[in-house]
Write an enzyme that holds these catalytic residues in place. Structure first.
Site, PDB file in Angstrom:
ATOM      1  N   ASP A  47       0.832  -1.214   0.000  1.00 10.11           N
ATOM      2  CA  ASP A  47       0.000   0.000   0.000  1.00 10.11           C
ATOM      3  C   ASP A  47       0.862   1.258   0.000  1.00 10.11           C
ATOM      4  OD1 ASP A  47      -2.364   1.405  -0.038  1.00 10.11           O
ATOM      5  OD2 ASP A  47      -2.681   1.311   2.129  1.00 10.11           O
TER       6      ASP A  47
ATOM      7  N   HIS B 189       2.013   3.248  -9.089  1.00 11.04           N
ATOM      8  CA  HIS B 189       1.767   1.818  -9.354  1.00 11.04           C
ATOM      9  C   HIS B 189       2.888   1.240 -10.210  1.00 11.04           C
ATOM     10  CE1 HIS B 189      -2.012   2.239  -7.463  1.00 11.04           C
ATOM     11  NE2 HIS B 189      -2.633   2.859  -8.446  1.00 11.04           N
TER      12      HIS B 189
ATOM     13  N   LEU C  38      10.711 -20.637  -4.755  1.00 10.26           N
ATOM     14  CA  LEU C  38       9.715 -19.774  -4.095  1.00 10.26           C
ATOM     15  C   LEU C  38       8.327 -19.909  -4.746  1.00 10.26           C
ATOM     16  CD1 LEU C  38       9.313 -17.240  -2.100  1.00 10.26           C
ATOM     17  CD2 LEU C  38       9.558 -15.863  -4.173  1.00 10.26           C
TER      18      LEU C  38
END
Ligand code: IPE
Ligand code: IPE
Ligand code: MG
Length: 260
Positions: free
Chosen positions: A26, A43, A137
């Site tokens: 955020d 973004h 991962l």
């Protein structure tokens, strides 16, 4: 099918390195506004932070990284921001998937895909398929994800699969249908950007997760900020309902056993 320990059913083992980290990324909009840039510039910059975070996690040998990219409530944003986010998502998938694959990373999308356009759904499916056999991962991206949606879709599937058990359902019946049934519950939750809320992220799965909040805005979340989050986690005492005394007795027992 192998299932992971539920923190409410048994006591999971906690390791120095969190096995699973879940992140609410955020603060992109505020990062951009501070620089008199449009929100979308934040973004764009945020994607670079994702790339870096994946590296930090691989280096630390974190096994699962789950990122909240777009919530089921983010459709409420202005239409142009929503469509920018969708195309950024598409672009990032196209651009990054080969590199993820080279690095043995397995990519999984969680969330309700039905609202995405066909092209994006096809790209998601192709990316998942390409990386599906990778053993490094596990990178999960939550897009059009909501914790309440997740619980409800799981309840509906459970009910369809075992209607005769209505009234007798327990956790073991439900958890195989949750969106993240392939992963252990998160050990560490990180939210950047200063807000102290869960915003409908993994509601079920965060039951005993250690929560870490930082004012750092997502595009500024660097190695140092990540290290701070991990070291905060390492200082926590994960009691899972027990007392501190019980934990220290247990570690003394373990040491005695090791010396036998
Ligand atoms: C997080 O940054 C990214 C998404 C929700 C897609 P925000 O866009 O929420 O940034 P702020 O909170 O407005 O700064
Ligand atoms: C949460 O951020 C969702 C994502 C990071 C994808 P928001 O910025 O949408 O959360 P609220 O609206 O401030 O709770
Ligand atoms: Mg926000």
């Amino acid at each position: 099918m192998a299932f992971f320990t539920s923190a409410t059913q048994a006591i999971p083992t906690s390791l120095e390195v969190p096995k699973h980290i879940a992140v609410i990324m955020d603060g992109n909009g505020r990062w951009a506004r501070k620089r008199f840039l449009p929100r979308i510039a934040g973004h764009k910059r945020g994607v670079e932070t994702v790339r870096d975070l994946v590296k930090y996690c691989v280096n630390l040998k974190v096994e699962y990284l789950t990122l909240f990219a777009f919530s089921s409530e983010n459709w409420r944003r202005p239409a142009d921001e929503v469509s920018f986010l969708m195309s950024l998502f598409m672009q990032a998938l196209k651009r990054e998937v080969a590199k993820l694959h080279q690095n043995n990373i397995k990519l999984i999308m969680i969330g309700d895909r039905s609202r995405f356009d066909a092209e994006l759904i096809a790209q998601i499916e192709a990316s998942e398929l390409l990386t599906s056999k990778n053993t490094g991962l596990v990178l999960s991206i939550a897009a059009n994800y909501g914790g309440r949606w997740d619980i409800l879709q799981a309840v509906n599937k459970m009910q369809l699969a075992a209607p005769h058990l209505a009234g007798l359902y327990n956790e073991d019946h439900l958890t195989p249908y949750l969106a993240m049934s392939y992963a252990p519950e998160p050990d560490l939750f990180i939210r950047t950007g200063g807000e102290k809320r869960i915003s409908n992220f993994l509601l079920w799965q965060l039951a005993y997760t250690e929560l870490y909040f930082t004012d750092t805005l997502w595009p500024d979340f660097n190695q140092e900020a990540f290290n701070l989050a991990v070291s905060s986690y390492q200082k926590r005492e994960r009691r899972f309902g027990r007392t501190s005394e019980q934990l220290s007795e247990q570690s003394t027992d373990a040491k005695t056993d090791a010396n036998k």
